[in-house]
Structures are given as structure tokens and as C-alpha cells.
Design a protein around this motif. Structure first.
Motif, PDB file in Angstrom:
ATOM      1  N   PRO A  73       0.756  -1.139  -0.027  1.00  0.00           N
ATOM      2  CA  PRO A  73      -0.037   0.043  -0.066  1.00  0.00           C
ATOM      3  C   PRO A  73       0.922   1.309  -0.023  1.00  0.00           C
ATOM      4  N   CYS A  74       1.972   1.277   0.717  1.00  0.00           N
ATOM      5  CA  CYS A  74       2.767   2.468   0.850  1.00  0.00           C
ATOM      6  C   CYS A  74       4.276   1.832   0.944  1.00  0.00           C
ATOM      7  N   ALA A  75       5.027   1.807  -0.055  1.00  0.00           N
ATOM      8  CA  ALA A  75       6.362   1.591  -0.029  1.00  0.00           C
ATOM      9  C   ALA A  75       7.428   2.671  -0.279  1.00  0.00           C
ATOM     10  N   PRO A  76       8.656   2.616   0.232  1.00  0.00           N
ATOM     11  CA  PRO A  76       9.640   3.743   0.009  1.00  0.00           C
ATOM     12  C   PRO A  76      10.195   3.636  -1.414  1.00  0.00           C
ATOM     13  N   GLN A  77      10.844   4.371  -1.771  1.00  0.00           N
ATOM     14  CA  GLN A  77      11.621   4.524  -2.998  1.00  0.00           C
ATOM     15  C   GLN A  77      12.729   3.380  -2.950  1.00  0.00           C
ATOM     16  N   LYS A  78      13.096   2.854  -4.271  1.00  0.00           N
ATOM     17  CA  LYS A  78      14.004   1.828  -4.116  1.00  0.00           C
ATOM     18  C   LYS A  78      15.554   2.520  -3.807  1.00  0.00           C
ATOM     19  N   GLU A  79      16.420   2.090  -3.361  1.00  0.00           N
ATOM     20  CA  GLU A  79      17.938   2.612  -3.288  1.00  0.00           C
ATOM     21  C   GLU A  79      18.652   1.786  -3.633  1.00  0.00           C
ATOM     22  N   ALA A  80      19.675   1.980  -4.682  1.00  0.00           N
ATOM     23  CA  ALA A  80      20.753   1.311  -5.433  1.00  0.00           C
ATOM     24  C   ALA A  80      21.725   0.788  -4.396  1.00  0.00           C
ATOM     25  N   ALA A  81      22.111  -0.326  -4.211  1.00  0.00           N
ATOM     26  CA  ALA A  81      22.990  -0.672  -3.280  1.00  0.00           C
ATOM     27  C   ALA A  81      23.863  -1.626  -3.889  1.00  0.00           C
ATOM     28  N   ASP A  82      25.083  -1.213  -4.475  1.00  0.00           N
ATOM     29  CA  ASP A  82      25.968  -1.835  -5.391  1.00  0.00           C
ATOM     30  C   ASP A  82      26.723  -3.104  -4.590  1.00  0.00           C
ATOM     31  N   PHE A  83      26.746  -3.325  -3.237  1.00  0.00           N
ATOM     32  CA  PHE A  83      27.134  -4.492  -2.629  1.00  0.00           C
ATOM     33  C   PHE A  83      26.175  -5.592  -2.938  1.00  0.00           C
ATOM     34  N   LEU A  84      24.934  -5.281  -3.463  1.00  0.00           N
ATOM     35  CA  LEU A  84      23.896  -6.543  -3.700  1.00  0.00           C
ATOM     36  C   LEU A  84      24.188  -6.684  -5.026  1.00  0.00           C
ATOM     37  N   ARG A  85      25.189  -6.377  -5.825  1.00  0.00           N
ATOM     38  CA  ARG A  85      25.163  -6.661  -7.124  1.00  0.00           C
ATOM     39  C   ARG A  85      25.833  -8.113  -7.165  1.00  0.00           C
ATOM     40  N   GLU A  86      25.513  -8.805  -8.256  1.00  0.00           N
ATOM     41  CA  GLU A  86      25.935 -10.242  -8.272  1.00  0.00           C
ATOM     42  C   GLU A  86      27.232 -10.504  -8.625  1.00  0.00           C
ATOM     43  N   VAL A  87      27.729 -11.499  -8.272  1.00  0.00           N
ATOM     44  CA  VAL A  87      29.386 -11.740  -8.380  1.00  0.00           C
ATOM     45  C   VAL A  87      29.628 -11.750  -9.804  1.00  0.00           C
ATOM     46  N   ASP A  88      30.993 -11.617 -10.082  1.00  0.00           N
ATOM     47  CA  ASP A  88      31.563 -11.837 -11.793  1.00  0.00           C
ATOM     48  C   ASP A  88      32.005 -13.189 -11.828  1.00  0.00           C
ATOM     49  N   HIS A  89      31.392 -13.945 -12.506  1.00  0.00           N
ATOM     50  CA  HIS A  89      31.908 -15.425 -12.635  1.00  0.00           C
ATOM     51  C   HIS A  89      33.245 -15.524 -13.424  1.00  0.00           C
ATOM     52  N   GLY A  90      33.897 -14.294 -14.056  1.00  0.00           N
ATOM     53  CA  GLY A  90      34.930 -14.545 -14.607  1.00  0.00           C
ATOM     54  C   GLY A  90      35.068 -14.906 -15.840  1.00  0.00           C
ATOM     55  N   PRO A  91      35.911 -16.098 -16.239  1.00  0.00           N
ATOM     56  CA  PRO A  91      35.706 -16.901 -17.269  1.00  0.00           C
ATOM     57  C   PRO A  91      34.536 -17.811 -17.329  1.00  0.00           C
ATOM     58  N   SER A 143      13.203   2.617  12.799  1.00  0.00           N
ATOM     59  CA  SER A 143      11.943   2.120  13.093  1.00  0.00           C
ATOM     60  C   SER A 143      12.082   0.748  13.300  1.00  0.00           C
ATOM     61  N   ASP A 144      10.705   0.252  13.649  1.00  0.00           N
ATOM     62  CA  ASP A 144      10.731  -1.248  13.703  1.00  0.00           C
ATOM     63  C   ASP A 144      10.504  -1.918  12.618  1.00  0.00           C
ATOM     64  N   SER A 145      10.188  -1.239  11.474  1.00  0.00           N
ATOM     65  CA  SER A 145       9.771  -1.605  10.187  1.00  0.00           C
ATOM     66  C   SER A 145      10.946  -2.394   9.548  1.00  0.00           C
ATOM     67  N   PRO A 146      10.809  -3.618   8.680  1.00  0.00           N
ATOM     68  CA  PRO A 146      11.714  -4.311   8.050  1.00  0.00           C
ATOM     69  C   PRO A 146      12.262  -3.493   6.979  1.00  0.00           C
ATOM     70  N   THR A 147      13.591  -4.061   6.535  1.00  0.00           N
ATOM     71  CA  THR A 147      14.256  -3.603   5.629  1.00  0.00           C
ATOM     72  C   THR A 147      14.284  -4.666   4.458  1.00  0.00           C
ATOM     73  N   LEU A 148      13.706  -4.317   3.158  1.00  0.00           N
ATOM     74  CA  LEU A 148      13.779  -5.272   2.073  1.00  0.00           C
ATOM     75  C   LEU A 148      15.098  -5.087   1.293  1.00  0.00           C
ATOM     76  N   LEU A 149      15.811  -6.144   0.934  1.00  0.00           N
ATOM     77  CA  LEU A 149      17.011  -6.319  -0.045  1.00  0.00           C
ATOM     78  C   LEU A 149      16.804  -7.413  -1.123  1.00  0.00           C
ATOM     79  N   VAL A 150      16.677  -6.796  -2.218  1.00  0.00           N
ATOM     80  CA  VAL A 150      16.685  -7.673  -3.552  1.00  0.00           C
ATOM     81  C   VAL A 150      18.019  -7.863  -4.153  1.00  0.00           C
ATOM     82  N   THR A 151      18.404  -9.172  -4.394  1.00  0.00           N
ATOM     83  CA  THR A 151      19.767  -9.385  -4.867  1.00  0.00           C
ATOM     84  C   THR A 151      19.808 -10.424  -5.742  1.00  0.00           C
ATOM     85  N   SER A 152      21.159 -11.232  -6.049  1.00  0.00           N
ATOM     86  CA  SER A 152      21.124 -12.359  -6.564  1.00  0.00           C
ATOM     87  C   SER A 152      21.493 -13.406  -5.744  1.00  0.00           C
ATOM     88  N   ASN A 153      21.819 -14.572  -6.365  1.00  0.00           N
ATOM     89  CA  ASN A 153      22.371 -15.641  -5.439  1.00  0.00           C
ATOM     90  C   ASN A 153      23.621 -15.556  -4.848  1.00  0.00           C
TER      91      ASN A 153
END
Length: 202
Positions: A73-91, A143-153
């Protein structure tokens, strides 16, 4: 409380899954969108009003977050968080597991899923990722409200390695891997952080 979500599906049912990381920015499939909506409805049904929504900069995570907060019903704006970026699988970026196993061996891939031991050639920076999670967990909540984090495996697993109590609880898990459209819950208890759930789906 911290709700840690892995993005929804990025491969169709008839596609061979591949290890997509920081350099492969795929959108959600229709099934992935459904998974994200299901997460949003699940959270909304529990009346979880998020204080913050932290999101990896990759498209699949941003789309997942959008579908989740659309159900609130009411959610805050998304915040970009680079530490949540998926890893780099190199080769091994964008390759199926059978090709990765041919290069590094099954034991190396198993150690990644079980203990977050980085396979040779991958660019992960585990110390920096763990430090970012520690900083987040240590911050005084507004506050006591939860924090949502959306990321990768690849990125999510470092949450449970960022605290001794969480690390101990993670030993009982079959894998550190979150499924697509799945989530984990970390709560602040009287004795510290508690791993309330990991690898759950609505």
C-alpha cells in the motif's frame, strides 16, 4: 528485520540455465514476474511495511523489487546498493554448470554453494561484501519496520557469513543458495542476529 530476496527466473523452462553474474543483465521472464508478484502479495498479507528497499543495480533485481513494492500500500523508493550486485564469474560468466565443472571441478562448485569459497578466476571480493552486510546489520534502525533487500544468489549468501551467530545457523543449511523467487529473514534478537528463515518461497 531484514528480508533478503533473490530475483525471479531469468531463463525460460526450455532454456539451459547458465551462471549469469554482474556482466550479464538479463530481464525477468514471465514466470519471474509471477514469482516477484507472489513475493509482494506474501509480504503484503503479513502487513510488512518496509522502512527501506535496497536493490542491486541489475535489471532482474530492479524488476523484482518493482513487482514486490507494487503489491504494497505504501512503500519507500528503491535505493541502489552496489554491494548487492551479483558476483562476476570471470571466465565462467554466462556458461552452464557442466562447462564450469569441466574447468574447475565439481568440488570447487560445491564449496561455493556450501561455504562461499570462491572458485578460481571469479571476481567476488568476499571481505568487502561481508563488511557491507556487517555495516547494514550494525546500523541503528530508524523504526521497527523491516528492510527489504533484493539481490542475486551469489551476493545474498554473504549476509549469513557476516555474523558469528548467522554463520553458525547457516551450517545447518543444505546450501547457502537462495532459489529464484525465494527469500531469507534475519532478525535482531535479544542476543543478537537470528537467521529466522533461508531459502523460502511464498
Amino acid at each position: 528485520m531484514f528480508i533478503i530476496v533473490r530475483h525471479g527466473n531469468t531463463f525460460e523452462a526450455d532454456e539451459q540455465p547458465r551462471r549469469i553474474g554482474a556482466r550479464t543483465d538479463l530481464p525477468l521472464t514471465a514466470k519471474g514476474v509471477e514469482q516477484a508478484k507472489a513475493l509482494g502479495m506474501f509480504f503484503a498479507a503479513r502487513d510488512w511495511q518496509f522502512e527501506r528497499v535496497l536493490v542491486s543495480p541489475l535489471l532482474r533485481t530492479r524488476q523484482t523489487a518493482d513487482e514486490i513494492i507494487a503489491q504494497m500500500p505504501c512503500a519507500p523508493q528503491k535505493e541502489a546498493a552496489d554491494f548487492l550486485r551479483e558476483v562476476d564469474h570471470g571466465p565462467d560468466e554466462n556458461l552452464p554448470d557442466n562447462e564450469i565443472i569441466a574447468r574447475v571441478g565439481q568440488d570447487a562448485l560445491d564449496a561455493w554453494e556450501r561455504d562461499a569459497q570462491v572458485p578460481p578466476g571469479w571476481k567476488v571480493e568476499p571481505e568487502a561484501r561481508i563488511a557491507a552486510w556487517q555495516e547494514l546489520f550494525a546500523a541503528e534502525p530508524a523504526s521497527d519496520s523491516p528492510t527489504l533487500l533484493v539481490t542475486s544468489n551469489g551476493a545474498a549468501r554473504f549476509a549469513v557469513l557476516a555474523d558469528p551467530r548467522l554463520r553458525e545457523a547457516a551450517k545447518a543449511l543444505p546450501s547457502l543458495k537462495l532459489p529464484t523467487g525465494g527469500f531469507g529473514i534475519v532478525i535482531r534478537g535479544g542476543q543478537g542476529l537470528v537467521l529466522e528463515a533461508w531459502g523460502k518461497r511464498p
